[in-house]
Design an enzyme around this catalytic site. Structure first.
Site, PDB file in Angstrom:
ATOM      1  N   SER A 220       0.854  -1.181   0.000  1.00 35.99           N
ATOM      2  CA  SER A 220       0.000   0.000   0.000  1.00 35.99           C
ATOM      3  C   SER A 220       0.901   1.245   0.000  1.00 35.99           C
ATOM      4  O   SER A 220       2.111   1.136   0.236  1.00 35.99           O
ATOM      5  CB  SER A 220      -0.876  -0.021   1.252  1.00 35.99           C
ATOM      6  OG  SER A 220      -1.737   1.087   1.304  1.00 35.99           O
ATOM      7  N   LYS A 221       0.373   2.380  -0.280  1.00 41.51           N
ATOM      8  CA  LYS A 221       1.142   3.622  -0.181  1.00 41.51           C
ATOM      9  C   LYS A 221       0.180   4.787  -0.120  1.00 41.51           C
ATOM     10  O   LYS A 221      -0.914   4.721  -0.686  1.00 41.51           O
ATOM     11  CB  LYS A 221       2.039   3.789  -1.404  1.00 41.51           C
ATOM     12  CG  LYS A 221       3.187   4.728  -1.181  1.00 41.51           C
ATOM     13  CD  LYS A 221       4.284   4.036  -0.430  1.00 41.51           C
ATOM     14  CE  LYS A 221       5.541   4.845  -0.352  1.00 41.51           C
ATOM     15  NZ  LYS A 221       6.686   3.970  -0.066  1.00 41.51           N
TER      16      LYS A 221
END
Ligand code: GLU
Length: 476
Positions: A106-107
């Site tokens: 994720s980011k």
């Protein structure tokens, strides 16, 4: 120069993914399932600042949920956009798989320049952004665990953890909702240095394999190697500091926002760092040559080039002029896909980002485990270990007295041997082990297959293989 346009960051990551996946025998459809980003949440929220309402835009992309929680930093930068967070989220998936941290990728990002705001304003912004993400479980100890990235650090993580705890007053694991917190607020020793330390461990392991060193047209050890570092932020600073102070490497060039420094004899990293802290840049540093057009230093002769700032700095425009033998990607995506091809043809060896900068998420994993177990590493075993070592030292001492002058313990042995490992030593040891094992898994693929020309492709093969196995186990 290649006669084609530069891909976007996400396209670049996809091109590299496609190159690797073409060699794999994945069931139809699975390849696409792994490549695509599962979801990206965009939020626009208002914060009252300096008497006005300011609307800010933030993102959290979730690339793959084959393992949960998903993991990845949150960056504060004006360059943040959907394409960028999706590319970075994909890299997190592959990174976590390669270093065997049990997370999906994720980011997140917030489109602001943090230097424009006062501390209390940043706190307000961060708490508000946290609220927006936590409301949708995009911050959650068992679902999505952010961490620092460009423009964020311990301070922001402490605000996020506190905001989450206020919203989830009975969650006993609330501290595990983000990593990279300060040690006094549920963090772990060694997280700040972790990514730079990981770059050092990665290079140490590379230099343990003469065959790989030879592939980069180099020989010997890290000692005396000329290194150019782009970006002396948290990652670049720690990598350069450890490599020069502990491994004998010479930092001949530094590229910073306001210019560059060059010195054949090697720059003192701590002095340069202090100068940047005091004056805001490298200009005016008393030793070495000041270079106005710092990006030219990317093309300077050196043994090792460490891009440690942002994506896309080595691209179609400059790749054919890069003269380093070895590039280690301390940043995420510093080399674009077309530049990667140019560098490969030139015989330059690249240690890829998903491995090279995995030190951060590895120590984040240790922090998350520490938060969930509610006990500091080493608390149970340290004194027991010391007591057992004491037994051996006592025996050696008896032998020493018995044999007289013909035998004695080396000076300092007793003190060193008796000291049980504290949290920092354990974290470094776990990180070193992780980096060694991950490098070995990549190089094995690199050297055992004729159709795998470089470490990046090997890294993708290892990590995609692991993600695929995990999806298959779920029946997909
Ligand atoms: N932002 C870092 C990275 O790009 C750390 C991520 C983490 O610790 O979760 O790997």
């Amino acid at each position: 120069m290649l006669n084609r346009p530069e891909p976007t960051f996400r396209e670049s990551v996809d091109l590299m993914f496609n190159r690797a996946v073409a060699l794999m025998d994945l069931p139809p459809g699975l390849e696409e399932k792994i490549r695509v980003c599962n979801s990206t949440y965009t939020v626009r929220f208002g914060v009252r600042l300096r008497g006005q309402i300011k609307t800010l835009t933030g993102y959290r992309a979730v690339h793959s949920e084959h393992m949960e929680p998903v993991k990845g930093g949150i960056r504060y930068s004006l360059g943040v956009n959907q394409d960028e967070v999706e590319a970075l989220a994909a890299l997190m998936t592959y990174k976590c798989a390669l270093v065997e941290t049990p997370f999906g990728g994720s980011k997140g990002g917030l489109c602001i320049d943090p230097r424009e705001y006062e501390e209390h304003e940043l706190e307000m912004i961060t708490r508000r952004f946290t609220y927006e993400l936590a409301k949708r479980d995009l911050i959650n100890p068992s679902q999505n665990v952010p961490a620092p990235d460009m423009g964020t650090g311990e301070r922001e993580m402490a605000w996020m953890a506190d905001q989450y705890a206020r919203m989830n007053t009975t969650d006993i694991n609330s501290r595990a909702c983000v990593t990279g917190k300060p040690p006094h607020a549920g963090g772990i020793q060694g997280r700040v240095e972790a990514t730079g330390r990981g770059v050092q461990f990665a290079l140490q392991e590379f230099f343990r394999h003469p065959e790989d060193v030879k592939a980069a047209n180099l020989s010997g050890s890290l000692d005396g190697k000329r290194v150019i570092v782009q970006g002396l932020g948290n990652v670049g600073y720690h990598a350069a500091k450890f490599l020069s102070e502990e491994d004998g490497a010479k930092i001949t060039g530094i590229i910073e926002r306001d210019g560059g420094l060059y010195d054949e004899k090697g720059l003192n990293i701590e002095d340069v760092h202090q100068h940047i802290v005091r004056s805001g840049g490298v200009k005016g540093f008393p030793s070495g040559e000041y270079v106005v057009d710092a990006s030219k230093l990317l093309e300077e002769k050196c043994d090792i080039l460490i891009p440690a700032a942002i994506e896309g700095v080595i691209n179609i425009g400059n790749a054919d002029r890069v003269q380093a033998n070895l590039i280690i990607e301390a940043a995420n995506g510093p080399v674009t896909a077309p530049a990667d091809e140019i560098l490969r043809k030139k015989g330059i060896v690249i240690v890829p980002d998903m491995f090279a900068n995995a030190g951060g998420v590895t120590v984040s994993y240790f922090e998350w485990v520490k938060n969930l177990s509610h006990i500091r590493f080493g608390r149970m075993g340290r004194r027991q270990e010391e007591a057992r070592h004491q037994l051996i030292v006592n025996e050696l001492q008896r032998l020493d007295e018995h044999l007289g002058s013909s035998w004695s313990m080396s000076p300092g042995f007793k003190k060193k041997y008796l000291r049980g490992a504290g949290e920092l030593e354990l974290v470094r040891s776990g990180l070193d082990d992780t980096m060694r094992a991950a490098y070995q898994s990549m190089r094995e693929v690199w050297h055992s297959r004729d159709d795998v020309p470089d470490l990046r492709m090997a890294a993708y093969l290892v990590s995609i293989g692991r993600v695929a196995t995990s999806y298959k186990a779920k029946g997909l």
